[in-house]
Design a protein around this motif. Structure first.
Motif, PDB file in Angstrom:
ATOM      1  N   ALA A  92     -44.247  36.513 -61.580  1.00 34.46           N
ATOM      2  CA  ALA A  92     -43.369  35.479 -61.031  1.00 34.46           C
ATOM      3  C   ALA A  92     -43.804  34.086 -61.449  1.00 34.46           C
ATOM      4  CB  ALA A  92     -43.336  35.585 -59.510  1.00 34.46           C
ATOM      5  N   SER A  93     -45.099  33.894 -61.657  1.00 29.01           N
ATOM      6  CA  SER A  93     -45.604  32.560 -61.969  1.00 29.01           C
ATOM      7  C   SER A  93     -45.050  31.965 -63.260  1.00 29.01           C
ATOM      8  CB  SER A  93     -47.136  32.582 -62.024  1.00 29.01           C
ATOM      9  OG  SER A  93     -47.654  32.857 -60.748  1.00 29.01           O
ATOM     10  N   PRO A  94     -44.895  32.763 -64.337  1.00 26.95           N
ATOM     11  CA  PRO A  94     -44.309  32.163 -65.533  1.00 26.95           C
ATOM     12  C   PRO A  94     -42.933  31.583 -65.282  1.00 26.95           C
ATOM     13  CG  PRO A  94     -45.282  34.277 -66.066  1.00 26.95           C
ATOM     14  CD  PRO A  94     -45.325  34.135 -64.570  1.00 26.95           C
ATOM     15  N   LEU A  95     -42.131  32.278 -64.474  1.00 26.33           N
ATOM     16  CA  LEU A  95     -40.808  31.756 -64.146  1.00 26.33           C
ATOM     17  C   LEU A  95     -40.934  30.411 -63.452  1.00 26.33           C
ATOM     18  CD1 LEU A  95     -37.752  32.138 -63.962  1.00 26.33           C
ATOM     19  CD2 LEU A  95     -38.113  33.367 -61.804  1.00 26.33           C
ATOM     20  N   THR A  96     -41.859  30.320 -62.486  1.00 31.52           N
ATOM     21  CA  THR A  96     -42.059  29.061 -61.781  1.00 31.52           C
ATOM     22  C   THR A  96     -42.543  27.973 -62.724  1.00 31.52           C
ATOM     23  OG1 THR A  96     -42.787  30.412 -59.927  1.00 31.52           O
ATOM     24  CG2 THR A  96     -43.101  28.049 -59.729  1.00 31.52           C
ATOM     25  N   ALA A  97     -43.575  28.323 -63.524  1.00 35.96           N
ATOM     26  CA  ALA A  97     -44.173  27.314 -64.395  1.00 35.96           C
ATOM     27  C   ALA A  97     -43.187  26.824 -65.449  1.00 35.96           C
ATOM     28  CB  ALA A  97     -45.419  27.895 -65.065  1.00 35.96           C
ATOM     29  N   PHE A  98     -42.423  27.770 -66.018  1.00 34.58           N
ATOM     30  CA  PHE A  98     -41.458  27.376 -67.041  1.00 34.58           C
ATOM     31  C   PHE A  98     -40.309  26.562 -66.445  1.00 34.58           C
ATOM     32  CE2 PHE A  98     -42.966  30.933 -69.915  1.00 34.58           C
ATOM     33  CZ  PHE A  98     -43.425  30.071 -70.898  1.00 34.58           C
ATOM     34  N   LEU A  99     -39.925  26.888 -65.215  1.00 33.19           N
ATOM     35  CA  LEU A  99     -38.810  26.187 -64.610  1.00 33.19           C
ATOM     36  C   LEU A  99     -39.218  24.875 -63.949  1.00 33.19           C
ATOM     37  CD1 LEU A  99     -36.763  29.064 -62.897  1.00 33.19           C
ATOM     38  CD2 LEU A  99     -36.195  27.801 -64.973  1.00 33.19           C
ATOM     39  N   ILE A 100     -40.421  24.869 -63.342  1.00 31.84           N
ATOM     40  CA  ILE A 100     -40.769  23.733 -62.494  1.00 31.84           C
ATOM     41  C   ILE A 100     -41.042  22.474 -63.306  1.00 31.84           C
ATOM     42  CG2 ILE A 100     -43.300  23.901 -62.310  1.00 31.84           C
ATOM     43  CD1 ILE A 100     -40.760  23.467 -59.432  1.00 31.84           C
ATOM     44  N   GLY A 101     -41.600  22.635 -64.530  1.00 31.35           N
ATOM     45  CA  GLY A 101     -41.839  21.458 -65.362  1.00 31.35           C
ATOM     46  C   GLY A 101     -40.548  20.736 -65.694  1.00 31.35           C
ATOM     47  N   PRO A 102     -39.589  21.422 -66.342  1.00 35.75           N
ATOM     48  CA  PRO A 102     -38.302  20.764 -66.630  1.00 35.75           C
ATOM     49  C   PRO A 102     -37.552  20.345 -65.366  1.00 35.75           C
ATOM     50  CG  PRO A 102     -38.570  22.746 -67.960  1.00 35.75           C
ATOM     51  CD  PRO A 102     -39.690  22.749 -66.965  1.00 35.75           C
ATOM     52  N   LEU A 103     -37.581  21.204 -64.323  1.00 35.90           N
ATOM     53  CA  LEU A 103     -36.861  20.866 -63.093  1.00 35.90           C
ATOM     54  C   LEU A 103     -37.412  19.595 -62.467  1.00 35.90           C
ATOM     55  CD1 LEU A 103     -34.731  21.805 -61.011  1.00 35.90           C
ATOM     56  CD2 LEU A 103     -36.566  23.016 -59.831  1.00 35.90           C
ATOM     57  N   THR A 104     -38.734  19.487 -62.441  1.00 33.21           N
ATOM     58  CA  THR A 104     -39.350  18.285 -61.876  1.00 33.21           C
ATOM     59  C   THR A 104     -39.071  17.070 -62.742  1.00 33.21           C
ATOM     60  OG1 THR A 104     -41.120  19.641 -60.922  1.00 33.21           O
ATOM     61  CG2 THR A 104     -41.516  17.270 -61.077  1.00 33.21           C
ATOM     62  N   GLN A 105     -39.228  17.246 -64.077  1.00 33.86           N
ATOM     63  CA  GLN A 105     -39.062  16.130 -65.014  1.00 33.86           C
ATOM     64  C   GLN A 105     -37.634  15.581 -65.006  1.00 33.86           C
ATOM     65  OE1 GLN A 105     -41.661  15.041 -67.613  1.00 33.86           O
ATOM     66  NE2 GLN A 105     -40.293  13.300 -67.383  1.00 33.86           N
ATOM     67  N   PHE A 106     -36.652  16.489 -65.007  1.00 31.77           N
ATOM     68  CA  PHE A 106     -35.269  16.055 -65.230  1.00 31.77           C
ATOM     69  C   PHE A 106     -34.405  16.015 -63.974  1.00 31.77           C
ATOM     70  CE2 PHE A 106     -36.551  18.247 -69.274  1.00 31.77           C
ATOM     71  CZ  PHE A 106     -36.770  17.080 -69.981  1.00 31.77           C
ATOM     72  N   VAL A 107     -34.890  16.610 -62.862  1.00 33.75           N
ATOM     73  CA  VAL A 107     -34.077  16.627 -61.641  1.00 33.75           C
ATOM     74  C   VAL A 107     -34.814  15.954 -60.467  1.00 33.75           C
ATOM     75  CG1 VAL A 107     -32.894  18.063 -59.934  1.00 33.75           C
ATOM     76  CG2 VAL A 107     -32.874  18.727 -62.353  1.00 33.75           C
ATOM     77  N   VAL A 108     -35.990  16.464 -60.113  1.00 35.48           N
ATOM     78  CA  VAL A 108     -36.647  15.981 -58.900  1.00 35.48           C
ATOM     79  C   VAL A 108     -37.182  14.561 -59.077  1.00 35.48           C
ATOM     80  CG1 VAL A 108     -38.423  16.467 -57.169  1.00 35.48           C
ATOM     81  CG2 VAL A 108     -37.275  18.360 -58.319  1.00 35.48           C
ATOM     82  N   ILE A 109     -37.787  14.271 -60.227  1.00 30.82           N
ATOM     83  CA  ILE A 109     -38.313  12.915 -60.448  1.00 30.82           C
ATOM     84  C   ILE A 109     -37.195  11.870 -60.415  1.00 30.82           C
ATOM     85  CG2 ILE A 109     -39.347  11.411 -62.206  1.00 30.82           C
ATOM     86  CD1 ILE A 109     -41.350  13.614 -62.787  1.00 30.82           C
TER      87      ILE A 109
END
Length: 449
Positions: free
Chosen positions: A358-375
């Motif tokens: 499950a962690s790869p899914l989180t790691a791969f998604l969370i970087g772009p999600l944080t960079q382009f959505v949450v930030i």
């Protein structure tokens, strides 16, 4: 020194080497590219390889002498580090500043394969605990294993931060090659009686295959064991957020030297935790201990980034590191008791693969999600307007929000697990488990502490 202590010392140096390379490549990539996306991808690469190779690594451990598996692990790491050194020396000017460049990611791939090869050692070490340590002392021995990991993190974070700051990756890879060779030489001199029986006509050797179906059958035969593995899998799903964002968040607050030094000081929590476990054990029900520490750590995760403070972050990380070894030691102690020795490598490998899947899914998604959505959400978006007055605004507060939400989810899932039937079933199976000292434990190391 007793064989177990010699193996621990050897693994300590190997862990320091591989952890240093892993921390350094993350620090260095963020400094070179200033990209959270890139650090998230590195975490994802690590976790994909860990999940993908776990089944195979477990089979290697089961089908070979544990010492030979560990020697092979270090040899492969040395080969990949050597190849990455060549790539580093031949770098075209500016090739490492592009976060999407193929030259950067080719280098990262070679470095991470060298780190991943070290995972064979962790699987082999857990099976050696079963072989060398009597059942009643294994929880304490697993505490020592956690302490070794803590010392590795302590040394690693300090070394990697200063190495990256003053020598770049050239110093890191050079040090990794030298220390890996020393580990190989030392381990070759350690004598371990693993009690392996030579195959005969009456008892032929087991086929050298991964045998996922057989491993699943062994796990399914123990009530609640699948639930334990999938609970750890969900924890790692949330834990992928830490791998993707913690360094970037820390580096947004302090310099790389300070962050590395601070992380080193905080890693003393691993050592303290290991010492306590090696003296007191985990109690009669390690599973209860596992869930209790999860409840505390996820609660800390809810609050340790509520304000932009390096001291608040440090306090949360200390709690996380202090209690983390308890959860890992509890899982290992349970598996060592309820799984037959001849299958433990594959079961630990299976658990490693599933828990990391499950962690790869989180790691791969969370970087772009944080960079382009949450930030953007917390910089000038709706989040900044609604909670920015007290939570803060900007890129670092976007990352902080992700940590807080992850902590809330973690607390909820742990409470559900505490009240579940699989928890009760596996607790009963562990309590009823037969002492298997005659099958694997040896009085040669009666008191690992």
């Amino acid at each position: 020194m007793k064989p177990f202590h010699q193996i621990l010392a050897n693994n300590l140096v190997a862990n320091i080497t591989n952890f240093t390379v892993w921390f350094a490549i993350t620090f260095w990539t963020f400094i070179e590219t200033q990209s959270v996306f890139a650090t998230g991808m590195i975490a994802g690469v690590y976790l994909v390889f860990t999940a993908g190779f776990g089944f195979w690594f477990g089979s290697i451990v089961d089908h070979n002498a544990k010492k030979m598996a560990m020697l092979g692990s270090s040899l492969v790491s040395a080969l990949f580090y050597g190849a990455s050194l060549v790539i580093l020396l031949l770098e075209p000017e500016g090739a490492f500043t592009d976060p999407y460049g193929p030259y950067l990611w080719g280098f990262v791939l070679l470095v991470m394969l060298g780190v991943i090869a070290g995972n064979i050692r962790s699987i082999a070490l857990t099976t050696l605990v079963t072989i060398l340590i009597p059942e009643g002392e294994r929880d304490k021995a697993n505490g020592l294993v956690g302490m070794v990991s803590g010392i590795g993190f302590l040394t690693t974070s300090v070394i990697s931060g200063f190495l990256v700051a003053y020598t770049g990756m050239l110093g890191v890879i050079s040090l990794a090659l030298v220390s890996t060779v020393l580990v190989l030489l030392h381990l070759g001199l350690v004598r371990i009686d693993e009690g392996r029986v030579a195959p005969s006509a009456d008892q032929p050797a087991e086929p050298r295959r991964v045998d996922i179906a057989g491993t699943i059958g062994v796990i399914a035969a123990v009530p609640g064991l699948f639930a334990l593995i999938f609970f750890a899998c969900f924890n790692n799903f949330l834990g992928g957020i830490f791998m993707a964002l913690l360094d970037a968040y820390g580096l947004s607050l302090v310099s790389v030297e300070v962050w590395g030094l601070l992380f080193g000081v905080l890693s003393t929590a691993f050592i303290l935790s290991g010492i306590i476990i090696s003296r007191t054990g985990l109690g009669k029900n390690p599973l209860r201990t596992l869930l209790l520490v999860n409840l505390i750590t996820w609660s800390a995760c809810c609050v340790f980034t509520l304000q932009s403070s390096i001291w608040l972050l440090a306090a949360g990380c200390f709690v996380w590191m202090l209690l983390g070894p308890y959860a890992e030691a509890a899982e290992h102690t349970t598996l060592q008791k309820v799984v037959p020795l001849e299958r433990q490598g594959r079961v630990f490998g299976f658990a490693q693969s599933v828990e990391q899947s499950a962690s790869p899914l989180t790691a791969f998604l969370i970087g772009p999600l944080t960079q382009f959505v949450v930030i953007p959400f917390m910089t000038d978006g709706a989040g900044a307007q609604s909670i920015g007055s007290w939570f803060g605004t900007g890129p670092d507060r976007g990352m902080a929000l992700v940590f807080t939400l992850a902590g809330m989810v973690g607390v909820l899932v742990t409470v559900i697990a505490f009240n579940s039937r699989p928890y009760r079933d596996l607790s009963r199976a562990y309590a009823a488990g037969k002492d298997d000292d005659d099958a694997g434990g040896s009085a040669a190391v009666a008191n690992p502490a």
